[in-house]
Design an enzyme around this catalytic site. Structure first.
Site, PDB file in Angstrom:
ATOM      1  N   GLY A  37       0.865  -1.184   0.000  1.00  0.00           N
ATOM      2  CA  GLY A  37       0.000   0.000   0.000  1.00  0.00           C
ATOM      3  C   GLY A  37       0.895   1.224   0.000  1.00  0.00           C
ATOM      4  N   THR A 209      10.475  11.601 -10.374  1.00  0.00           N
ATOM      5  CA  THR A 209      11.417  10.480 -10.353  1.00  0.00           C
ATOM      6  C   THR A 209      11.493   9.918 -11.769  1.00  0.00           C
ATOM      7  OG1 THR A 209       9.633   8.980  -9.681  1.00  0.00           O
ATOM      8  CG2 THR A 209      10.992   9.925  -7.929  1.00  0.00           C
ATOM      9  N   GLY A 211      13.100   6.875 -12.740  1.00  0.00           N
ATOM     10  CA  GLY A 211      13.551   5.480 -12.751  1.00  0.00           C
ATOM     11  C   GLY A 211      15.060   5.400 -12.670  1.00  0.00           C
ATOM     12  N   ARG A 213      17.321   6.611 -14.323  1.00  0.00           N
ATOM     13  CA  ARG A 213      18.096   7.826 -14.660  1.00  0.00           C
ATOM     14  C   ARG A 213      18.361   8.672 -13.417  1.00  0.00           C
ATOM     15  NH1 ARG A 213      18.052   8.816 -20.194  1.00  0.00           N
ATOM     16  NH2 ARG A 213      16.467   7.664 -21.310  1.00  0.00           N
ATOM     17  N   GLY A 240       9.407   3.753  -5.435  1.00  0.00           N
ATOM     18  CA  GLY A 240       8.926   5.139  -5.446  1.00  0.00           C
ATOM     19  C   GLY A 240       8.429   5.558  -4.069  1.00  0.00           C
ATOM     20  N   ASP A 241       7.784   4.630  -3.363  1.00  0.00           N
ATOM     21  CA  ASP A 241       7.292   4.939  -2.009  1.00  0.00           C
ATOM     22  C   ASP A 241       8.463   5.156  -1.048  1.00  0.00           C
ATOM     23  OD1 ASP A 241       4.684   4.588  -2.920  1.00  0.00           O
ATOM     24  OD2 ASP A 241       4.758   2.439  -2.526  1.00  0.00           O
ATOM     25  N   ARG A 274      15.606  -5.727  -3.406  1.00  0.00           N
ATOM     26  CA  ARG A 274      14.957  -6.693  -2.506  1.00  0.00           C
ATOM     27  C   ARG A 274      13.507  -6.929  -2.919  1.00  0.00           C
ATOM     28  NH1 ARG A 274      17.366  -3.251   2.484  1.00  0.00           N
ATOM     29  NH2 ARG A 274      19.489  -3.592   1.783  1.00  0.00           N
TER      30      ARG A 274
HETATM   31  O1  RIB Z   1       3.688   1.530  -4.837  1.00  0.00           O
HETATM   32  C1  RIB Z   1       3.612   0.143  -4.610  1.00  0.00           C
HETATM   33  C2  RIB Z   1       2.310  -0.198  -3.943  1.00  0.00           C
HETATM   34  O2  RIB Z   1       1.246   0.124  -4.828  1.00  0.00           O
HETATM   35  C3  RIB Z   1       2.112  -1.646  -3.610  1.00  0.00           C
HETATM   36  O3  RIB Z   1       2.611  -1.980  -2.342  1.00  0.00           O
HETATM   37  C4  RIB Z   1       0.616  -1.849  -3.770  1.00  0.00           C
HETATM   38  O4  RIB Z   1      -0.042  -2.164  -2.589  1.00  0.00           O
HETATM   39  C5  RIB Z   1       0.091  -0.548  -4.379  1.00  0.00           C
HETATM   40  O5  RIB Z   1      -0.474   0.274  -3.430  1.00  0.00           O
END
Ligand code: RIB
Length: 313
Positions: A37, A209, A211, A213, A240-241, A274
């Site tokens: 998420g 972002t 990627g 690059r 990205g998160d 990972r």
């Molecule tokens: O950004 C990756 C996330 O997007 C995943 O963990 C998935 O749950 C979606 O929310």
């Protein structure tokens, strides 16, 4: 203190040679579940970045999936404000990870859709509110309004891409997008450069972002670039998160944007090495080690990235 308000999903992940095209079936390998998420991944990244007190507002069902998500967030040190929604299932995501580490994701939001304006917690001095777009848009706008009224900086990761109205954008202090999200937001004039697109977004600071690059930021009228750290990627889910969470944690600690971009880029690179979203988020010591090993960014890679973004040398 950072407040992340957003989604939590249990990710059902199948690895396959490649992500299927529309109408196609591909045979994959094993199925695994991971806590995910976008909101929860970013909260874990903030907490693991070290130094930032991280709270998360999230909505969960009353089921076994919720237990796995709560455990992962708590273990990372995130303080939880849970809206319990017994009549809805906890959010889930169906992820295909290809052998080249790319992914394709479908989300069933479930309880995430129940997050509403009245759930905004009363906390002390929150420096940054970090949100994404996996919860209802009107809730995101309501939280942004409440944060602005308390002089909290509003950071929006506009993912997955959606059309955002000018009133919401006017409440955002820092916007984080990937390249396709930027193009859809900036109106996508064919041939326009990254710098021109960043310029067209009516938010004081925007980070895109790019990627492998790297990334590019516009703060007011100033542009910064940061090349990516080269790694052997196995799974880009949550990279990205990780970038968003670590960036906000670094800003919360009083670092400038250049420093924050560098830490976020190193953490995102490590996350790609990972499997899984939250399981891939590195600890701050690992990021320190990567930064130390990499040394200063070379002027040549800066120049290549500036050229790609359409910036003067
Ligand atoms: O950004 C990756 C996330 O997007 C995943 O963990 C998935 O749950 C979606 O929310």
């Amino acid at each position: 203190m950072i407040l992340v308000a957003g989604s939590a999903n249990l990710d059902f992940v199948v690895r396959a040679a490649r992500v299927p095209a529309a109408g196609e079936t591909v045979l994959g390998h094993t199925l695994r579940t991971y806590p995910g998420g976008k909101g929860a991944n970013q909260a874990v990244a903030c907490a693991r970045a070290g130094g930032a007190s991280t709270h998360m507002l999230l909505a969960l069902g009353q089921d076994a999936y919720a237990l796995a998500l709560e455990a992962s967030l708590r273990e990372a040190g995130v303080q939880l404000h849970i809206v319990r929604v017994p009549e809805l299932a906890t959010g889930t995501a169906f992820v295909c990870v290809a052998d080249n580490a790319d992914n394709a994701i479908t989300v069933a939001p479930g309880a995430n859709d129940a997050l509403a304006a009245q759930h905004f917690p009363t906390l002390g001095a929150v420096s940054h509110l970090l949100m994404q777009l996996e919860t209802p848009l009107q809730t995101v706008a309501a939280y942004a309004r409440m944060a602005r009224a308390q002089a909290t900086r509003v950071v929006l990761n506009a993912a997955p891409a959606q059309v955002l109205d000018a009133q919401l954008l006017a409440l955002v202090d820092l916007l984080i997008v990937n390249q396709s999200e930027l193009t859809s937001m900036a109106g996508g004039t064919p041939g326009s450069s990254i710098a021109e697109q960043l310029d067209r977004v009516a938010v004081p600071a925007v980070v895109v972002t790019l990627g492998p690059r790297g990334c590019c930021a516009r703060i007011g009228s100033e542009y910064l670039v940061q090349s990516a750290f080269p790694v052997s990627a196995v799974d880009t889910t949550g990279a990205g998160d990780t970038f968003c969470g670590v960036l906000v944690a670094a800003l919360d600690q009083g670092n400038d944007m250049a420093h924050a971009l560098r830490r976020a880029s190193a953490a995102a690179a490590l996350a790609c090495t990972r499997a899984g979203a939250q399981t891939g988020v590195p600890e701050h010591q690992e990021v320190n080690q990567m930064l130390q090993d990499a040394g200063a960014e070379s002027p040549q890679s800066q120049a290549v990235l500036r050229r790609y973004c359409g910036l003067p040398q």
